[in-house]
Design a protein around this motif. Structure first.
Motif, PDB file in Angstrom:
ATOM      1  N   PRO A  40      -2.928 -41.856 -35.033  1.00 47.78           N
ATOM      2  CA  PRO A  40      -2.796 -40.704 -36.061  1.00 47.78           C
ATOM      3  C   PRO A  40      -1.472 -41.069 -36.755  1.00 47.78           C
ATOM      4  O   PRO A  40      -1.708 -40.933 -37.890  1.00 47.78           O
ATOM      5  CB  PRO A  40      -2.765 -39.451 -35.401  1.00 47.78           C
ATOM      6  CG  PRO A  40      -3.679 -39.707 -34.063  1.00 47.78           C
ATOM      7  CD  PRO A  40      -3.167 -40.895 -33.587  1.00 47.78           C
ATOM      8  N   ALA A  41      -0.451 -41.435 -35.870  1.00 46.09           N
ATOM      9  CA  ALA A  41       0.878 -41.859 -36.720  1.00 46.09           C
ATOM     10  C   ALA A  41       0.768 -43.246 -37.451  1.00 46.09           C
ATOM     11  O   ALA A  41       1.409 -43.036 -38.331  1.00 46.09           O
ATOM     12  CB  ALA A  41       1.781 -41.687 -35.604  1.00 46.09           C
ATOM     13  N   ILE A  42       0.127 -43.835 -36.814  1.00 46.88           N
ATOM     14  CA  ILE A  42      -0.049 -45.237 -37.643  1.00 46.88           C
ATOM     15  C   ILE A  42      -0.844 -45.275 -38.750  1.00 46.88           C
ATOM     16  O   ILE A  42      -0.650 -45.708 -39.743  1.00 46.88           O
ATOM     17  CB  ILE A  42      -0.736 -46.285 -36.447  1.00 46.88           C
ATOM     18  CG1 ILE A  42       0.195 -46.549 -35.496  1.00 46.88           C
ATOM     19  CG2 ILE A  42      -1.088 -47.592 -37.409  1.00 46.88           C
ATOM     20  CD1 ILE A  42       1.485 -47.093 -35.824  1.00 46.88           C
ATOM     21  N   ARG A  43      -1.774 -44.451 -38.701  1.00 46.85           N
ATOM     22  CA  ARG A  43      -2.880 -43.984 -39.915  1.00 46.85           C
ATOM     23  C   ARG A  43      -1.788 -43.493 -40.981  1.00 46.85           C
ATOM     24  O   ARG A  43      -2.112 -43.758 -42.039  1.00 46.85           O
ATOM     25  CB  ARG A  43      -3.898 -43.126 -39.382  1.00 46.85           C
ATOM     26  CG  ARG A  43      -4.995 -44.053 -38.705  1.00 46.85           C
ATOM     27  CD  ARG A  43      -6.155 -43.091 -38.576  1.00 46.85           C
ATOM     28  NE  ARG A  43      -6.965 -43.612 -37.280  1.00 46.85           N
ATOM     29  CZ  ARG A  43      -8.278 -43.814 -37.061  1.00 46.85           C
ATOM     30  NH1 ARG A  43      -9.127 -43.298 -37.791  1.00 46.85           N
ATOM     31  NH2 ARG A  43      -8.639 -44.386 -36.112  1.00 46.85           N
ATOM     32  N   GLN A  44      -1.338 -42.397 -40.742  1.00 41.70           N
ATOM     33  CA  GLN A  44      -0.386 -41.831 -41.459  1.00 41.70           C
ATOM     34  C   GLN A  44       0.777 -42.577 -42.066  1.00 41.70           C
ATOM     35  O   GLN A  44       0.933 -42.806 -43.516  1.00 41.70           O
ATOM     36  CB  GLN A  44       0.516 -40.645 -40.862  1.00 41.70           C
ATOM     37  CG  GLN A  44       1.430 -39.640 -41.532  1.00 41.70           C
ATOM     38  CD  GLN A  44       0.707 -38.938 -42.765  1.00 41.70           C
ATOM     39  OE1 GLN A  44      -0.480 -38.422 -42.474  1.00 41.70           O
ATOM     40  NE2 GLN A  44       1.371 -38.680 -44.035  1.00 41.70           N
ATOM     41  N   GLN A  45       1.072 -43.652 -41.354  1.00 43.81           N
ATOM     42  CA  GLN A  45       2.242 -44.473 -42.216  1.00 43.81           C
ATOM     43  C   GLN A  45       1.446 -45.487 -42.995  1.00 43.81           C
ATOM     44  O   GLN A  45       2.109 -45.974 -43.842  1.00 43.81           O
ATOM     45  CB  GLN A  45       2.944 -45.337 -40.853  1.00 43.81           C
ATOM     46  CG  GLN A  45       3.907 -46.309 -41.338  1.00 43.81           C
ATOM     47  CD  GLN A  45       4.499 -47.015 -40.131  1.00 43.81           C
ATOM     48  OE1 GLN A  45       3.973 -46.624 -39.085  1.00 43.81           O
ATOM     49  NE2 GLN A  45       5.459 -47.976 -40.577  1.00 43.81           N
ATOM     50  N   TYR A  46       0.385 -46.121 -42.596  1.00 42.06           N
ATOM     51  CA  TYR A  46      -0.146 -47.318 -43.279  1.00 42.06           C
ATOM     52  C   TYR A  46      -1.139 -46.728 -44.449  1.00 42.06           C
ATOM     53  O   TYR A  46      -1.528 -47.427 -45.456  1.00 42.06           O
ATOM     54  CB  TYR A  46      -0.880 -48.098 -42.298  1.00 42.06           C
ATOM     55  CG  TYR A  46      -0.133 -49.040 -41.733  1.00 42.06           C
ATOM     56  CD1 TYR A  46      -0.148 -50.303 -41.994  1.00 42.06           C
ATOM     57  CD2 TYR A  46       0.844 -48.817 -40.781  1.00 42.06           C
ATOM     58  CE1 TYR A  46       0.722 -51.271 -41.347  1.00 42.06           C
ATOM     59  CE2 TYR A  46       1.734 -49.527 -39.998  1.00 42.06           C
ATOM     60  CZ  TYR A  46       1.685 -50.798 -40.490  1.00 42.06           C
ATOM     61  OH  TYR A  46       2.508 -51.704 -39.899  1.00 42.06           O
ATOM     62  N   GLY A  47      -1.591 -45.387 -44.251  1.00 44.68           N
ATOM     63  CA  GLY A  47      -2.120 -44.850 -45.444  1.00 44.68           C
ATOM     64  C   GLY A  47      -3.851 -45.674 -45.760  1.00 44.68           C
ATOM     65  O   GLY A  47      -4.274 -46.104 -44.813  1.00 44.68           O
TER      66      GLY A  47
END
Length: 71
Positions: A40-47
């Motif tokens: 979830p943090a990676i998805r938030q960062q990479y959009g």
């Protein structure tokens, strides 16, 4: 021979041992300590670029205003 070698190595380890011993990394350790990826943090960062690019998505920059409006 092995007993002597073990005693010498144990002495060297005890001499170099750090003062503060951290608990070992195990299954209850946090993701940051174990190096686990938090999706979830990676998805938030990479959009929008998640799964498409190795570069995080950044919104286009908006200028402070039109040059025509400046005095």
């Amino acid at each position: 021979a092995f007993g002597c070698l073990n005693r010498r190595l144990r002495r060297d380890v005890e001499r170099v041992r750090p003062i503060i011993e951290a608990p070992p990394v195990d299954a209850r350790s946090s993701d940051l300590k174990t190096g686990v990826v938090n999706l979830p943090a990676i998805r938030q960062q990479y959009g929008r670029n998640f799964g498409i690019s190795a570069v995080p998505y950044r919104e286009p920059t908006v200028s402070a205003g039109s040059p025509m409006l400046r005095r």
